[in-house]
Write a protein that holds these residues in place. Sequence first.
Motif, PDB file in Angstrom:
ATOM      1  N   HIS A 341       0.840  -1.203   0.000  1.00 43.49           N
ATOM      2  CA  HIS A 341       0.000   0.000   0.000  1.00 43.49           C
ATOM      3  C   HIS A 341       0.869   1.244   0.000  1.00 43.49           C
ATOM      4  N   THR A 342       0.241   2.349  -0.344  1.00 42.95           N
ATOM      5  CA  THR A 342       0.838   3.669  -0.195  1.00 42.95           C
ATOM      6  C   THR A 342      -0.139   4.536   0.580  1.00 42.95           C
ATOM      7  N   GLY A 344      -2.114   3.731   2.823  1.00 42.23           N
ATOM      8  CA  GLY A 344      -3.384   3.025   2.956  1.00 42.23           C
ATOM      9  C   GLY A 344      -4.025   2.623   1.651  1.00 42.23           C
ATOM     10  N   ARG A 345      -3.569   3.174   0.527  1.00 36.57           N
ATOM     11  CA  ARG A 345      -4.117   2.793  -0.785  1.00 36.57           C
ATOM     12  C   ARG A 345      -3.473   1.487  -1.234  1.00 36.57           C
ATOM     13  N   VAL A 346      -4.288   0.464  -1.530  1.00 39.73           N
ATOM     14  CA  VAL A 346      -3.766  -0.815  -2.010  1.00 39.73           C
ATOM     15  C   VAL A 346      -3.032  -0.596  -3.331  1.00 39.73           C
ATOM     16  N   VAL A 347      -1.854  -1.184  -3.431  1.00 40.96           N
ATOM     17  CA  VAL A 347      -1.038  -1.048  -4.641  1.00 40.96           C
ATOM     18  C   VAL A 347      -1.083  -2.346  -5.432  1.00 40.96           C
ATOM     19  N   PRO A 352      -1.487   2.596  -7.240  1.00 37.88           N
ATOM     20  CA  PRO A 352      -2.644   2.505  -6.346  1.00 37.88           C
ATOM     21  C   PRO A 352      -3.872   1.994  -7.085  1.00 37.88           C
ATOM     22  N   GLU A 356      -9.609   0.754  -3.253  1.00 29.75           N
ATOM     23  CA  GLU A 356      -9.200  -0.342  -2.373  1.00 29.75           C
ATOM     24  C   GLU A 356      -8.182   0.183  -1.356  1.00 29.75           C
ATOM     25  N   TYR A 357      -8.430  -0.122  -0.076  1.00 25.82           N
ATOM     26  CA  TYR A 357      -7.615   0.444   0.996  1.00 25.82           C
ATOM     27  C   TYR A 357      -7.376  -0.609   2.083  1.00 25.82           C
ATOM     28  N   VAL A 358      -6.405  -0.339   2.930  1.00 26.03           N
ATOM     29  CA  VAL A 358      -6.118  -1.218   4.077  1.00 26.03           C
ATOM     30  C   VAL A 358      -5.848  -0.363   5.309  1.00 26.03           C
ATOM     31  N   LYS A 363      -2.124  -3.816   7.140  1.00 22.42           N
ATOM     32  CA  LYS A 363      -1.467  -2.675   6.497  1.00 22.42           C
ATOM     33  C   LYS A 363      -0.032  -2.501   6.972  1.00 22.42           C
ATOM     34  N   THR A 380      -5.398   6.227   6.473  1.00 19.31           N
ATOM     35  CA  THR A 380      -6.118   5.571   5.384  1.00 19.31           C
ATOM     36  C   THR A 380      -7.361   6.361   4.996  1.00 19.31           C
TER      37      THR A 380
END
Length: 451
Positions: A341-342, A344-347, A352, A356-358, A363, A380
Amino acid sequence: MLRVAVVGSGPSGCYTAQSLVQRDPGVCVDVLDRLPCPYGLVRYGVAPDHEKIKSLQGSLRTVLEHERVRFLGGVLVGAPGGLPVERLRELYHAVVYCVGAAGDRRLGIPGEDLPGSWSATEFVSWYSAHPDAADAGFLRGVRSVVVIGVGNVAVDVTRMLVRGAAELRPTDIPQAALDALAASGITEVHMVGRRGPAQARFTTKELRELGALPGTDVVVDPAELALDAVEPGALPAVQRRNVEVLRDWADRPAAKADRRVSLRFFLRPVELLAGDDSSPLGGGRVGAVRFERTVPDGCGGVRGTGRYEDVPAQLVLRSVGYRGVPLDGLPFDAAAGTVPHTEGRVVRGGSPSPGEYVAGWIKRGPTGVIGTNRPCAKETVTSLLADAPALETRDVAADPVRALRAAGVDPVPWGGWLAIERAEAELGARLGRGVVKLADWDTLLTAARSA
């Protein structure tokens, strides 16, 4: 209106939902959990005799009862037989995965899979009434236990192993676990660390609780404390207090008690040994742990000495850390045990992935205390709300619950959880206790469907 799904109802999921509804009045949040019960590790990871920590459920409850938050239990995501990640993504503008770290680190030594060898998490799940936990007869025929690890979870399981039934009866521990602990013949628990007391991860409050257990003597070997070259005055406050407590115990004469807790240091497990046919439980089951004596290496670690010690044990619990597990459909960094992630953004594929987030342990890894999840969730949510204008342009389900039911998923609503609470209170009343947890899927779901 921005519709967000938060997967996981533990502290990280609840803090994420709370931050979302507090910071944007146009957000509606569905908090999904595969269990019909909320609160995650606060319900299923905190020892039943730690009422102060368990009281945190009250603040998490306030989040889940917010007018723009819905709890949807019994929804399995990203696993065989569950709702695919791709389908969930279609139902909401954004999805935040707060699924924690459900796996355990292993020792990677011979004999680790012998009968009688378990992770501490499996033992905690059993006495916490997790519906996935098996009644594995953990304590049957056991006299001596080795707990490998010197963190707070290790202290928790050590304390629970020697707690008296009278002290546990007022808690919400399930009746089967209470009966098994009451009937236990355990007389000795060894809690063992490969490094010294200055590197132990337990907190002083947890440590001191061991010294306050009725009918239990706590033993510390002065020679093992002396191996630690770090002077207490040079240590951070928590470690300094830990060492002071341990030194105080080491200076005390041995007391006559029914049970003994031995805190051991500078011992590295190298093999679990099977008991022979003359052992109380017969051959083939764990009978001892072989440790190699270690010494400080001068660089903050330890090195082996080639000297070994066998500690008898009919039950071995490893408590050497949690580990994240992958969800089908999400990228996963196997080395770190986290989702890439970056902020909180799922990579995915180096970029990104929109929507989609974690947050939480999946995380950042299994680090920090419960409160650490607040700033983690806030970061996030900041990312998600910055992306919101673009996310809201996509059409999503007008009623995700109806879509879930069409997919064969029948969520347990908040009212179902309240029915479980009532059933647990009624069970406790029948047993002459307070609230007593329901411990299996059928009973939980029957109670939930009675709402």
